[in-house]
Design a protein around this motif. Structure first.
Motif, PDB file in Angstrom:
ATOM      1  N   ALA A 246       0.841  -1.203   0.000  1.00 59.75           N
ATOM      2  CA  ALA A 246       0.000   0.000   0.000  1.00 59.75           C
ATOM      3  C   ALA A 246       0.875   1.252   0.000  1.00 59.75           C
ATOM      4  CB  ALA A 246      -0.922  -0.009   1.218  1.00 59.75           C
ATOM      5  N   TRP A 247       1.955   1.218   0.765  1.00 59.80           N
ATOM      6  CA  TRP A 247       2.904   2.345   0.767  1.00 59.80           C
ATOM      7  C   TRP A 247       3.542   2.502  -0.606  1.00 59.80           C
ATOM      8  CZ3 TRP A 247       8.021   3.158  -0.272  1.00 59.80           C
ATOM      9  CH2 TRP A 247       8.584   4.352   0.184  1.00 59.80           C
ATOM     10  N   SER A 248       3.895   1.379  -1.232  1.00 64.01           N
ATOM     11  CA  SER A 248       4.542   1.432  -2.549  1.00 64.01           C
ATOM     12  C   SER A 248       3.624   2.048  -3.592  1.00 64.01           C
ATOM     13  CB  SER A 248       4.968   0.026  -2.994  1.00 64.01           C
ATOM     14  OG  SER A 248       3.837  -0.744  -3.400  1.00 64.01           O
ATOM     15  N   GLN A 249       2.337   1.764  -3.491  1.00 59.44           N
ATOM     16  CA  GLN A 249       1.395   2.309  -4.467  1.00 59.44           C
ATOM     17  C   GLN A 249       1.306   3.832  -4.354  1.00 59.44           C
ATOM     18  OE1 GLN A 249      -2.331   0.286  -4.432  1.00 59.44           O
ATOM     19  NE2 GLN A 249      -3.106   1.324  -6.257  1.00 59.44           N
ATOM     20  N   MET A 250       1.494   4.344  -3.157  1.00 60.01           N
ATOM     21  CA  MET A 250       1.415   5.781  -2.943  1.00 60.01           C
ATOM     22  C   MET A 250       2.706   6.506  -3.323  1.00 60.01           C
ATOM     23  SD  MET A 250      -0.521   5.810   0.756  1.00 60.01           S
ATOM     24  CE  MET A 250      -0.288   7.595   0.910  1.00 60.01           C
ATOM     25  N   HIS A 251       3.857   5.800  -3.248  1.00 59.31           N
ATOM     26  CA  HIS A 251       5.143   6.472  -3.420  1.00 59.31           C
ATOM     27  C   HIS A 251       5.972   5.930  -4.589  1.00 59.31           C
ATOM     28  CE1 HIS A 251       4.027   7.073   0.841  1.00 59.31           C
ATOM     29  NE2 HIS A 251       4.635   8.240   0.717  1.00 59.31           N
ATOM     30  N   ALA A 252       5.399   5.028  -5.393  1.00 55.49           N
ATOM     31  CA  ALA A 252       6.174   4.367  -6.453  1.00 55.49           C
ATOM     32  C   ALA A 252       6.843   5.351  -7.401  1.00 55.49           C
ATOM     33  CB  ALA A 252       5.280   3.406  -7.230  1.00 55.49           C
ATOM     34  N   SER A 253       6.121   6.361  -7.844  1.00 55.08           N
ATOM     35  CA  SER A 253       6.670   7.278  -8.845  1.00 55.08           C
ATOM     36  C   SER A 253       7.302   8.528  -8.238  1.00 55.08           C
ATOM     37  CB  SER A 253       5.564   7.693  -9.823  1.00 55.08           C
ATOM     38  OG  SER A 253       4.497   8.320  -9.126  1.00 55.08           O
ATOM     39  N   SER A 254       7.311   8.623  -6.916  1.00 57.89           N
ATOM     40  CA  SER A 254       7.879   9.810  -6.259  1.00 57.89           C
ATOM     41  C   SER A 254       9.398   9.827  -6.409  1.00 57.89           C
ATOM     42  CB  SER A 254       7.506   9.819  -4.775  1.00 57.89           C
ATOM     43  OG  SER A 254       8.158  10.893  -4.113  1.00 57.89           O
ATOM     44  N   LYS A 255       9.952  11.004  -6.641  1.00 56.45           N
ATOM     45  CA  LYS A 255      11.395  11.171  -6.780  1.00 56.45           C
ATOM     46  C   LYS A 255      11.989  11.929  -5.592  1.00 56.45           C
ATOM     47  CE  LYS A 255      11.164  11.092 -11.830  1.00 56.45           C
ATOM     48  NZ  LYS A 255      11.634   9.702 -11.917  1.00 56.45           N
ATOM     49  N   SER A 256      11.213  12.079  -4.546  1.00 65.01           N
ATOM     50  CA  SER A 256      11.731  12.763  -3.360  1.00 65.01           C
ATOM     51  C   SER A 256      12.785  11.900  -2.682  1.00 65.01           C
ATOM     52  CB  SER A 256      10.594  13.062  -2.382  1.00 65.01           C
ATOM     53  OG  SER A 256      10.094  11.865  -1.813  1.00 65.01           O
ATOM     54  N   ALA A 257      13.684  12.534  -1.917  1.00 68.59           N
ATOM     55  CA  ALA A 257      14.744  11.803  -1.232  1.00 68.59           C
ATOM     56  C   ALA A 257      14.166  10.793  -0.261  1.00 68.59           C
ATOM     57  CB  ALA A 257      15.656  12.790  -0.505  1.00 68.59           C
ATOM     58  N   GLU A 258      13.089  11.170   0.441  1.00 68.11           N
ATOM     59  CA  GLU A 258      12.474  10.267   1.407  1.00 68.11           C
ATOM     60  C   GLU A 258      11.914   9.015   0.730  1.00 68.11           C
ATOM     61  OE1 GLU A 258      11.895  13.440   1.148  1.00 68.11           O
ATOM     62  OE2 GLU A 258      12.432  14.375   3.062  1.00 68.11           O
ATOM     63  N   ALA A 259      11.261   9.205  -0.417  1.00 63.48           N
ATOM     64  CA  ALA A 259      10.682   8.066  -1.125  1.00 63.48           C
ATOM     65  C   ALA A 259      11.766   7.145  -1.672  1.00 63.48           C
ATOM     66  CB  ALA A 259       9.779   8.550  -2.256  1.00 63.48           C
ATOM     67  N   ILE A 260      12.844   7.719  -2.196  1.00 69.10           N
ATOM     68  CA  ILE A 260      13.932   6.905  -2.743  1.00 69.10           C
ATOM     69  C   ILE A 260      14.590   6.082  -1.641  1.00 69.10           C
ATOM     70  CG2 ILE A 260      16.232   7.017  -3.779  1.00 69.10           C
ATOM     71  CD1 ILE A 260      15.190   9.440  -5.400  1.00 69.10           C
ATOM     72  N   VAL A 261      14.852   6.710  -0.484  1.00 69.14           N
ATOM     73  CA  VAL A 261      15.421   5.974   0.644  1.00 69.14           C
ATOM     74  C   VAL A 261      14.472   4.865   1.072  1.00 69.14           C
ATOM     75  CG1 VAL A 261      16.092   6.119   3.072  1.00 69.14           C
ATOM     76  CG2 VAL A 261      16.845   7.881   1.471  1.00 69.14           C
ATOM     77  N   GLY A 262      13.176   5.170   1.128  1.00 71.37           N
ATOM     78  CA  GLY A 262      12.190   4.160   1.498  1.00 71.37           C
ATOM     79  C   GLY A 262      12.191   2.984   0.549  1.00 71.37           C
ATOM     80  N   LYS A 263      12.241   3.245  -0.757  1.00 68.99           N
ATOM     81  CA  LYS A 263      12.240   2.166  -1.747  1.00 68.99           C
ATOM     82  C   LYS A 263      13.509   1.316  -1.644  1.00 68.99           C
ATOM     83  CE  LYS A 263      11.166   4.941  -5.287  1.00 68.99           C
ATOM     84  NZ  LYS A 263      10.787   5.370  -6.652  1.00 68.99           N
ATOM     85  N   LEU A 264      14.636   1.960  -1.375  1.00 70.34           N
ATOM     86  CA  LEU A 264      15.893   1.221  -1.205  1.00 70.34           C
ATOM     87  C   LEU A 264      15.836   0.321   0.028  1.00 70.34           C
ATOM     88  CD1 LEU A 264      18.464   4.041  -2.079  1.00 70.34           C
ATOM     89  CD2 LEU A 264      18.091   1.939  -3.380  1.00 70.34           C
ATOM     90  N   VAL A 265      15.262   0.836   1.116  1.00 73.91           N
ATOM     91  CA  VAL A 265      15.156   0.050   2.344  1.00 73.91           C
ATOM     92  C   VAL A 265      14.200  -1.124   2.152  1.00 73.91           C
ATOM     93  CG1 VAL A 265      14.288   0.087   4.724  1.00 73.91           C
ATOM     94  CG2 VAL A 265      15.802   1.910   3.925  1.00 73.91           C
ATOM     95  N   VAL A 266      13.073  -0.876   1.515  1.00 75.61           N
ATOM     96  CA  VAL A 266      12.105  -1.958   1.282  1.00 75.61           C
ATOM     97  C   VAL A 266      12.721  -3.059   0.431  1.00 75.61           C
ATOM     98  CG1 VAL A 266       9.917  -2.552   0.185  1.00 75.61           C
ATOM     99  CG2 VAL A 266      10.093  -0.482   1.554  1.00 75.61           C
ATOM    100  N   ALA A 267      13.545  -2.714  -0.563  1.00 77.84           N
ATOM    101  CA  ALA A 267      14.178  -3.725  -1.411  1.00 77.84           C
ATOM    102  C   ALA A 267      15.309  -4.442  -0.691  1.00 77.84           C
ATOM    103  CB  ALA A 267      14.692  -3.073  -2.694  1.00 77.84           C
ATOM    104  N   ALA A 268      16.083  -3.709   0.113  1.00 79.89           N
ATOM    105  CA  ALA A 268      17.235  -4.299   0.796  1.00 79.89           C
ATOM    106  C   ALA A 268      16.805  -5.226   1.929  1.00 79.89           C
ATOM    107  CB  ALA A 268      18.145  -3.196   1.338  1.00 79.89           C
ATOM    108  N   SER A 269      15.738  -4.888   2.621  1.00 77.95           N
ATOM    109  CA  SER A 269      15.320  -5.699   3.776  1.00 77.95           C
ATOM    110  C   SER A 269      14.959  -7.127   3.385  1.00 77.95           C
ATOM    111  CB  SER A 269      14.154  -5.017   4.492  1.00 77.95           C
ATOM    112  OG  SER A 269      14.540  -3.757   5.000  1.00 77.95           O
TER     113      SER A 269
END
Length: 306
Positions: A246-269
């Motif tokens: 659900a979080w990914s659907q809201m932030h998938a296309s966001s290019k903000s620093a917070e969203a990018i860090v979040g996507k990296l953490v979700v993939a790395a975990s």
């Protein structure tokens, strides 16, 4: 590509009818095997009408004509399978095919008579999926013949310019639920059903591991997730996979620093949790949840240079 196909016609062969046999090189066999895929996109622009095969090539809206006109009727009408478009046209007077064909094949009534241009050869063009003539390129070919599926909302969540490719590939497997987790293996391997039923999650030693259990209902992986999510600006995301998506659907296309860090953490975990899961299955080495969380944060820190 135009010359390549013309050369086979000059040698008296039809590119579309060349059989695939064992004596051909691997490259030729692969090229010939995709004929059915590329054929609808290769068209002749008619000039003098002497290169385009009347029955097999695409040159009019009803092409190829061979799909509904049988070889027997073609020969009975005085033509042969090598007849070109120029052989169907009687100057500017009309078509040379039998009048009876207009009743047998009503689609022929709507065909415009091509205006033949002497001393100007037919030439090949590429038409895209919408029937628009395009410049030929390998990229254009791939875009037209590749398999297509429904667009998914998470594509930019998995693949983005700052992503770590191996993490993104693993994340794609997780989202598609393609990892070899115990719940899936018990379905595949009926011969060892009893043993697989006795298996449990190697991280928490409770319940059979599955995609939703490992990410992040398992007490071990939940501990890892709760240690990293706050630093990834995801404090409101709980330890369920549905909440992460659900979080990914809201932030998938966001290019903000917070969203990018979040996507990296979700993939790395999931990547490092899955790595630890396999390590515990096949080696005696065990790492603690804080150690895995620290690896996740260090990896993301190096990637983002924070």
């Amino acid at each position: 590509m135009g010359y390549w196909m013309h050369s086979y016609k000059i040698k008296g062969k039809n590119f579309w009818d060349i059989p695939i046999h064992g004596n051909m090189s691997w490259g030729w066999r692969k090229l010939l095997s995709v004929r059915a895929l590329v054929r609808p996109f290769i068209w002749y622009a008619i000039r003098d009408g002497k290169l385009a095969n009347a029955w097999n090539d695409n040159w009019c809206e009803s092409s190829p004509l061979r799909q509904f006109i049988t070889p027997r009727r073609i020969h009975n009408a005085g033509f042969n399978m090598q007849t070109t478009v120029s052989g169907l046209v009687d100057g500017q007077n009309g078509w040379r095919w039998p009048v009876a064909w207009h009743d047998l094949y009503p689609v022929l009534n709507d065909l415009d008579l091509p205006i033949l241009v002497p001393d100007s050869s037919d030439w090949l063009i590429w038409k895209d999926r919408n029937g628009t003539p395009m410049s030929f390129s390998s990229g254009e070919v791939w875009d037209n013949i590749r398999s297509r599926a429904d667009v998914v909302h998470w594509v930019d969540f998995v693949w983005f310019s700052q992503c770590i490719p191996r993490h993104s590939f693993h994340m794609w497997l997780v989202i598609k639920n393609k990892l070899k987790t115990q719940d899936r293996m018990s379905i595949w391997d009926a011969g060892s059903e009893t043993n697989l039923n006795l298996m449990c999650c190697p991280l928490c030693r409770y319940d059979k591991d599955s995609r939703d259990h490992l990410f992040f209902r398992c007490s071990f992986s939940s501990h890892v997730w709760n240690m990293v999510k706050d630093l990834a600006y995801m404090a409101n995301v709980d330890s369920s996979w549905s909440s992460v998506m659900a979080w990914s659907q809201m932030h998938a296309s966001s290019k903000s620093a917070e969203a990018i860090v979040g996507k990296l953490v979700v993939a790395a975990s999931p990547y490092f949790i899955w790595q630890e899961r396999n390590s515990r299955l096949f080696t005696p080495n065990n790492r603690t949840a804080p150690m895995i969380a620290n690896i996740v944060l260090q990896t993301v820190s190096v990637t983002t240079r924070i």
